[in-house]
Design a protein around this motif. Structure first.
Motif, PDB file in Angstrom:
ATOM      1  N   TRP A  34      13.417  -0.626   1.870  1.00 18.67           N
ATOM      2  CA  TRP A  34      12.699  -0.664   0.598  1.00 18.67           C
ATOM      3  C   TRP A  34      11.676   0.468   0.609  1.00 18.67           C
ATOM      4  O   TRP A  34      10.693   0.430   1.369  1.00 18.67           O
ATOM      5  N   VAL A  35      11.896   1.481  -0.202  1.00 18.32           N
ATOM      6  CA  VAL A  35      10.950   2.592  -0.260  1.00 18.32           C
ATOM      7  C   VAL A  35       9.749   2.193  -1.112  1.00 18.32           C
ATOM      8  O   VAL A  35       9.802   1.236  -1.892  1.00 18.32           O
ATOM      9  N   GLN A  36       8.670   2.922  -0.956  1.00 23.12           N
ATOM     10  CA  GLN A  36       7.436   2.654  -1.695  1.00 23.12           C
ATOM     11  C   GLN A  36       7.231   3.734  -2.741  1.00 23.12           C
ATOM     12  O   GLN A  36       7.429   4.918  -2.473  1.00 23.12           O
ATOM     13  N   GLY A  37       6.803   3.324  -3.923  1.00 21.74           N
ATOM     14  CA  GLY A  37       6.516   4.257  -5.000  1.00 21.74           C
ATOM     15  C   GLY A  37       7.573   4.223  -6.083  1.00 21.74           C
ATOM     16  O   GLY A  37       8.745   4.482  -5.819  1.00 21.74           O
ATOM     17  N   CYS A  38       7.170   3.857  -7.305  1.00 29.21           N
ATOM     18  CA  CYS A  38       8.089   3.855  -8.445  1.00 29.21           C
ATOM     19  C   CYS A  38       7.298   4.113  -9.718  1.00 29.21           C
ATOM     20  O   CYS A  38       6.338   3.396 -10.012  1.00 29.21           O
ATOM     21  N   SER A  39       7.709   5.112 -10.460  1.00 29.92           N
ATOM     22  CA  SER A  39       7.009   5.462 -11.699  1.00 29.92           C
ATOM     23  C   SER A  39       7.579   4.746 -12.913  1.00 29.92           C
ATOM     24  O   SER A  39       7.056   4.878 -14.017  1.00 29.92           O
ATOM     25  N   ARG A  40       8.629   3.959 -12.716  1.00 26.56           N
ATOM     26  CA  ARG A  40       9.290   3.287 -13.840  1.00 26.56           C
ATOM     27  C   ARG A  40       8.513   2.052 -14.293  1.00 26.56           C
ATOM     28  O   ARG A  40       8.435   1.760 -15.485  1.00 26.56           O
ATOM     29  N   ASN A  41       7.973   1.288 -13.332  1.00 27.70           N
ATOM     30  CA  ASN A  41       7.124   0.131 -13.628  1.00 27.70           C
ATOM     31  C   ASN A  41       7.753  -0.826 -14.648  1.00 27.70           C
ATOM     32  O   ASN A  41       7.122  -1.191 -15.650  1.00 27.70           O
ATOM     33  N   CYS A  42       8.979  -1.247 -14.401  1.00 29.58           N
ATOM     34  CA  CYS A  42       9.682  -2.137 -15.332  1.00 29.58           C
ATOM     35  C   CYS A  42       8.964  -3.488 -15.424  1.00 29.58           C
ATOM     36  O   CYS A  42       8.681  -4.108 -14.387  1.00 29.58           O
ATOM     37  N   PRO A  43       8.658  -3.967 -16.621  1.00 32.00           N
ATOM     38  CA  PRO A  43       8.017  -5.282 -16.762  1.00 32.00           C
ATOM     39  C   PRO A  43       8.884  -6.370 -16.136  1.00 32.00           C
ATOM     40  O   PRO A  43      10.102  -6.405 -16.325  1.00 32.00           O
ATOM     41  N   GLY A  44       8.243  -7.250 -15.373  1.00 28.70           N
ATOM     42  CA  GLY A  44       8.962  -8.344 -14.749  1.00 28.70           C
ATOM     43  C   GLY A  44       9.637  -7.995 -13.440  1.00 28.70           C
ATOM     44  O   GLY A  44      10.294  -8.850 -12.834  1.00 28.70           O
ATOM     45  N   CYS A  45       9.484  -6.773 -12.979  1.00 30.37           N
ATOM     46  CA  CYS A  45      10.112  -6.365 -11.719  1.00 30.37           C
ATOM     47  C   CYS A  45       9.641  -7.264 -10.584  1.00 30.37           C
ATOM     48  O   CYS A  45       8.445  -7.470 -10.391  1.00 30.37           O
ATOM     49  N   ILE A  46      10.600  -7.774  -9.803  1.00 24.64           N
ATOM     50  CA  ILE A  46      10.268  -8.682  -8.711  1.00 24.64           C
ATOM     51  C   ILE A  46       9.594  -7.950  -7.556  1.00 24.64           C
ATOM     52  O   ILE A  46       8.982  -8.553  -6.685  1.00 24.64           O
ATOM     53  N   ALA A  47       9.711  -6.630  -7.553  1.00 21.20           N
ATOM     54  CA  ALA A  47       9.161  -5.824  -6.456  1.00 21.20           C
ATOM     55  C   ALA A  47       8.009  -4.949  -6.933  1.00 21.20           C
ATOM     56  O   ALA A  47       7.871  -3.800  -6.510  1.00 21.20           O
ATOM     57  N   ALA A  48       7.164  -5.501  -7.798  1.00 21.03           N
ATOM     58  CA  ALA A  48       6.048  -4.728  -8.344  1.00 21.03           C
ATOM     59  C   ALA A  48       5.119  -4.205  -7.251  1.00 21.03           C
ATOM     60  O   ALA A  48       4.465  -3.164  -7.423  1.00 21.03           O
ATOM     61  N   HIS A  49       5.077  -4.891  -6.117  1.00 20.14           N
ATOM     62  CA  HIS A  49       4.219  -4.452  -5.011  1.00 20.14           C
ATOM     63  C   HIS A  49       4.698  -3.139  -4.400  1.00 20.14           C
ATOM     64  O   HIS A  49       3.964  -2.501  -3.645  1.00 20.14           O
TER      65      HIS A  49
END
Length: 210
Positions: A34-49
């Motif tokens: 699991w890489v860290q960092g995402c600019s998409r920020n999808c609402p409800g994403c289970i991996a928001a952390h």
């Protein structure tokens, strides 16, 4: 704005965590990163952390390659996140290092980008990672389209075979029974492996985990 982000120096990759062996994210036993960092920020994403580029930790690519290559019972690696294509160059290097000793090593990648967005990118590492990938699960997570089926988050996401390696195992990506997950909780962190069912998500909400 390009797809590639500089979250670590050339010898390191920024990750949330990894596991050397699981059967919950693809065919056969697999290692998962699991890489860290995402600019998409999808609402409800289970991996928001995993979204913050300042979270997680940086680790040497050679270290993870050694760990994964040494997991002899595994067939390949699944990469999720976070957004893998933000660090496409590092994942290309990681895959290449593993395939030096295990040339028939499989690769499955989850991404918030569509295949078309990636294909039209002029960034070389993005093209290279597509060439290395056997299955690409693409597209943003859409909470309203989460149909509780298979190994993808929502029904808009496509499971694209870029090689025929896993042709006989595609049913698991739409089969509701394939939605399984395991959890690891202590005072400092919550870690989940797999794609959680709606019932699992509801339980996590009641427990205040998500």
């Amino acid at each position: 704005m390009g797809i590639i982000k500089n979250y670590a120096d050339a010898d390191h990759i920024r990750i949330s965590w990894y596991t050397k062996k699981t059967d919950l994210l693809g065919p056969f036993l697999r290692s998962v990163l699991w890489v860290q960092g995402c600019s998409r920020n999808c609402p409800g994403c289970i991996a928001a952390h995993t979204h913050s580029p300042d979270g997680g930790k940086t680790v040497r690519i050679a270290e993870i390659a050694k760990e994964f290559a040494g997991a002899a019972e595994t067939e390949g690696m699944t990469v999720s996140g976070g957004e893998p294509f933000h660090q496409a160059d590092r994942i290309c290097r990681l895959t290449g290092e593993i395939r030096k000793s295990r040339p028939d090593y499989g690769l499955i990648v989850y991404t918030g980008y569509t295949y078309e967005e990636l294909s039209f990118s002029d960034e070389k590492p993005v093209k290279e990672l597509l060439k290395l990938t056997d299955i690409l699960i693409d597209g943003a997570y859409v909470q309203e389209l989460d149909d509780d089926k298979g190994l993808r988050g929502s029904s808009n996401q496509r499971v694209i075979q870029l090689t025929d390696r896993y042709s006989e195992h595609m049913e698991m990506y739409i089969n509701p029974a394939a939605r399984k997950s395991s959890y690891e909780i202590n005072g400092e962190y919550f870690r989940m492996t797999g794609i959680p069912s709606q019932n699992s998500k509801e339980l996590m909400r009641k427990l205040g985990i998500i």
